[in-house]
Scaffold this motif. Structure first.
Motif, PDB file in Angstrom:
ATOM      1  N   LEU A 108     -10.393 -11.732 -15.636  1.00 51.02           N
ATOM      2  CA  LEU A 108     -10.458 -10.287 -15.827  1.00 51.02           C
ATOM      3  C   LEU A 108     -10.783  -9.989 -17.280  1.00 51.02           C
ATOM      4  CD1 LEU A 108     -10.092  -7.522 -14.429  1.00 51.02           C
ATOM      5  CD2 LEU A 108      -7.775  -7.504 -15.384  1.00 51.02           C
ATOM      6  N   LEU A 142     -14.630 -10.330 -13.813  1.00 51.11           N
ATOM      7  CA  LEU A 142     -14.492  -8.919 -13.442  1.00 51.11           C
ATOM      8  C   LEU A 142     -14.243  -8.117 -14.715  1.00 51.11           C
ATOM      9  CD1 LEU A 142     -12.147  -9.429 -10.372  1.00 51.11           C
ATOM     10  CD2 LEU A 142     -14.600  -8.934 -10.308  1.00 51.11           C
ATOM     11  N   GLN A 143     -15.146  -7.202 -15.021  1.00 53.25           N
ATOM     12  CA  GLN A 143     -15.064  -6.437 -16.266  1.00 53.25           C
ATOM     13  C   GLN A 143     -14.569  -5.027 -15.957  1.00 53.25           C
ATOM     14  OE1 GLN A 143     -18.557  -8.784 -18.733  1.00 53.25           O
ATOM     15  NE2 GLN A 143     -19.134  -6.928 -17.626  1.00 53.25           N
ATOM     16  N   TYR A 189      -9.818  -6.473  -6.146  1.00 58.20           N
ATOM     17  CA  TYR A 189     -10.947  -7.314  -6.555  1.00 58.20           C
ATOM     18  C   TYR A 189     -10.490  -8.719  -6.931  1.00 58.20           C
ATOM     19  CZ  TYR A 189     -14.102  -3.297  -6.571  1.00 58.20           C
ATOM     20  OH  TYR A 189     -14.880  -2.231  -6.201  1.00 58.20           O
ATOM     21  N   ALA A 193     -11.683 -12.033  -4.761  1.00 55.55           N
ATOM     22  CA  ALA A 193     -12.600 -12.934  -5.467  1.00 55.55           C
ATOM     23  C   ALA A 193     -12.534 -14.345  -4.908  1.00 55.55           C
ATOM     24  CB  ALA A 193     -12.291 -12.942  -6.965  1.00 55.55           C
ATOM     25  N   PHE A 204     -19.255  -9.149 -13.283  1.00 55.15           N
ATOM     26  CA  PHE A 204     -19.426  -7.926 -12.496  1.00 55.15           C
ATOM     27  C   PHE A 204     -18.617  -6.803 -13.141  1.00 55.15           C
ATOM     28  CE2 PHE A 204     -19.913 -11.411  -9.486  1.00 55.15           C
ATOM     29  CZ  PHE A 204     -21.066 -11.053  -8.785  1.00 55.15           C
ATOM     30  N   ASP A 205     -19.221  -5.627 -13.242  1.00 47.62           N
ATOM     31  CA  ASP A 205     -18.492  -4.447 -13.690  1.00 47.62           C
ATOM     32  C   ASP A 205     -17.703  -3.884 -12.517  1.00 47.62           C
ATOM     33  OD1 ASP A 205     -19.754  -4.758 -16.090  1.00 47.62           O
ATOM     34  OD2 ASP A 205     -21.094  -3.032 -15.878  1.00 47.62           O
ATOM     35  N   ILE A 206     -16.467  -3.471 -12.783  1.00 48.57           N
ATOM     36  CA  ILE A 206     -15.677  -2.771 -11.761  1.00 48.57           C
ATOM     37  C   ILE A 206     -15.086  -1.511 -12.383  1.00 48.57           C
ATOM     38  CG2 ILE A 206     -15.140  -4.817 -10.407  1.00 48.57           C
ATOM     39  CD1 ILE A 206     -12.359  -4.854 -11.686  1.00 48.57           C
ATOM     40  N   ILE A 276     -21.163  -5.682  -7.590  1.00 47.31           N
ATOM     41  CA  ILE A 276     -19.934  -6.242  -7.060  1.00 47.31           C
ATOM     42  C   ILE A 276     -19.781  -5.935  -5.570  1.00 47.31           C
ATOM     43  CG2 ILE A 276     -18.563  -4.195  -7.688  1.00 47.31           C
ATOM     44  CD1 ILE A 276     -17.367  -7.871  -7.720  1.00 47.31           C
TER      45      ILE A 276
END
Length: 515
Positions: A108, A142-143, A189, A193, A204-206, A276
């Protein structure tokens, strides 16, 4: 699947581990201080490995035999170069995971602009992601941006800034665009994953469904909390450093954590694509909007159902060594303040009062002096008294209590707190109770000298250099007020609690009490 979780004593790791268990995974956690998990409800169901991410051998041992690794640790807020520490830890995990044949790393990171200058915090998050992606192990980064949930750092900062200030002179970052995400969606998320297609190796942007300015986040909170919206004026003269000092003073967030966060808020942090969705579909009920996320967080706090909090993460300093035993003090300079009180209250009543110290109840003696010490700590960059405590009645090892941290709890008998305020040395406060020579208030009525319990209190201070010694003697005149008053008030509160319990148990006594 056998899964390793790093950062399991942190905000997200502490929530992810039990959800992995519920999903049927075998969970191993890698923590520096296993004792902090002693009273966590799910601790007995996981394999606990002690160690530090900066220790390559310990990391290799922890990674051995697992299928996936969650990298949820960070060093922001600790002393020293947190960027270097985070990179070193990430390299250790990347190397160990590749050597052990791990099939998936999940990390993360932070949502950040695609190009341009970044803050130290965002730069470090991005670099850690790059190290893991280059490990040779399929990695999902995950960003996420501002995480909204009960006990999260971002939520706490928004809450306190909004509640404390009727008018907000603010830096220019209140005009930055932010895409917050609810903590339950972050956990969605993270969990899903593990089900991603093999070989996926990218970032991936979240984010949630709302894109707002930071000022709108604060006023959105105000509406949900039943407050009037705050007028906000963006002032160009407030630099990130100055703004960090301001946040440090008016919120519980300590300066070393506030400054890097504020530096990151200078940038627009929004989702650049929705790739995503093809790898991890959003929750069936949809992503949680900002206002609903605030509503859920407030409800959790009202009902006392806060699972984890930034307060209980090691965001201030690496833990000091535990309090040495008395024989080990030989040859060391140590100052001790001891107090003892005999009381007619039971040991249970005394420990109930002991366990309730701090937070809204305060410290049972001279609130003004405690408040002054808290403000001094805040002004000098410490945590101050604003952290409060996670639960009003119970404490666990690792819990924060104002500017102390719980180092040991022996239920029904003793509580040991380690100081986290800024001071030239190390300090502990021990509060304990033992059975006396009586059996309670009625026994005491027959013998004035009988005591149901004996309360003991000990403040221990290990000074550092001349400044440490000068500090102790400078505050020594106040000990008679603070520590003696604390011992007197705790035993008095325990006796009042004992009488209350007796009245509730005895209808006749209750009748007399009501009269």
């Amino acid at each position: 699947m056998r899964v390793l979780v790093t950062g399991a004593t942190g905000y997200l790791g502490g929530r992810l581990a039990p959800r992995l268990l519920d999903a049927g995974h075998d969970v191993r956690v890698f923590v520096r201080r296993p004792e902090r998990l002693a009273e966590v409800p799910w601790a007995a169901k996981v394999d606990v490995v002690a160690g530090d991410l900066l220790d390559a051998e310990a990391v290799a041992e922890a990674v051995d035999g697992v299928d996936a690794v969650y990298y949820l640790a960070h060093a922001m807020g600790t002393r020293g170069d947190f960027e270097a520490a985070e990179l070193a830890a990430a390299r250790n995990v990347a190397t160990a995971a590749a050597a052990a044949g791990v099939s998936r790393i999940v990390y993360l990171g932070g949502l950040h602009p695609a190009t341009g200058r970044l803050s130290r915090h965002l730069r470090s998050r991005a670099q850690v992601g790059e190290v893991l992606l280059a490990s040779g192990v399929p990695t999902i980064v995950l960003q996420a941006g501002v995480v909204i949930g009960s006990g999260s750092t971002s939520f706490e900062m928004i809450r306190h800034l909004t509640e404390v200030l009727p008018y907000m002179p603010a830096p220019r970052w209140v005009r930055s665009w932010i895409q917050p995400i609810a903590v339950r969606d972050v956990l969605h998320y993270l969990l899903r994953a593990l089900d991603a297609p093999e070989g996926v190796n990218r970032a991936f942007d979240i984010g949630g469904p709302d894109v707002l300015r930071y000022g709108q986040l604060m006023n959105g909170y105000a509406v949900e909390a039943g407050l009037r919206q705050r007028p906000i004026a963006a002032l160009p003269v407030l630099t990130p450093w100055l703004a960090g000092q301001w946040v440090n003073l008016v919120t519980p967030i300590p300066r070393r954590l506030a400054v890097p966060i504020i530096e990151s808020l200078q940038f627009d942090c929004v989702v650049h694509d929705h790739d995503i969705d093809a790898v991890i579909p959003p929750p069936g009920e949809g992503l949680v909007g900002y206002r609903r996320a605030v509503r859920l967080a407030l409800e959790r706090e009202r009902t006392g159902e806060v699972e984890t909090s930034w307060r209980n993460s090691e965001v201030v300093d690496a833990p000091s060594d535990p309090l040495p035993s008395d024989p080990d003090w030989a040859g060391h300079t140590v100052y001790v303040d001891r107090r003892e009180r005999r009381t007619t209250a039971s040991t249970d009543a005394v420990f109930t009062v002991i366990e309730g110290v701090g937070g809204e109840r305060g410290w049972y003696s001279f609130p003004l002096l405690w408040a002054i010490r808290g403000w001094i700590d805040k002004v000098t960059g410490g945590v101050g008294l604003g952290r409060g405590r996670l639960h009003p009645d119970t404490l666990r090892v690792g819990d924060a209590v104002d500017f102390w941290r719980v180092e040991a709890v022996e239920r029904g008998r003793s509580l040991r707190l380690r100081a986290e305020m800024r001071l030239p040395g190390r300090a502990w406060l021990e509060l304990s109770v033992e059975p006396g020579d009586g059996s309670g208030p009625r026994a005491a009525a027959d013998s004035a000298s009988a005591a149901a319990a004996v309360y003991r209190q000990r403040a221990v201070y290990f000074p550092k250099g001349l400044a440490g010694r000068a500090y102790w003697w400078a505050i020594a005149p106040f000990h008679g007020v603070i520590f003696a008053g604390m011992a007197n008030r705790i035993t008095a509160e325990a006796e009042a609690l004992e009488r209350q319990r007796g009245a509730e148990a005895d209808p006749a006594e209750k009748e007399i009490t009501n009269r």
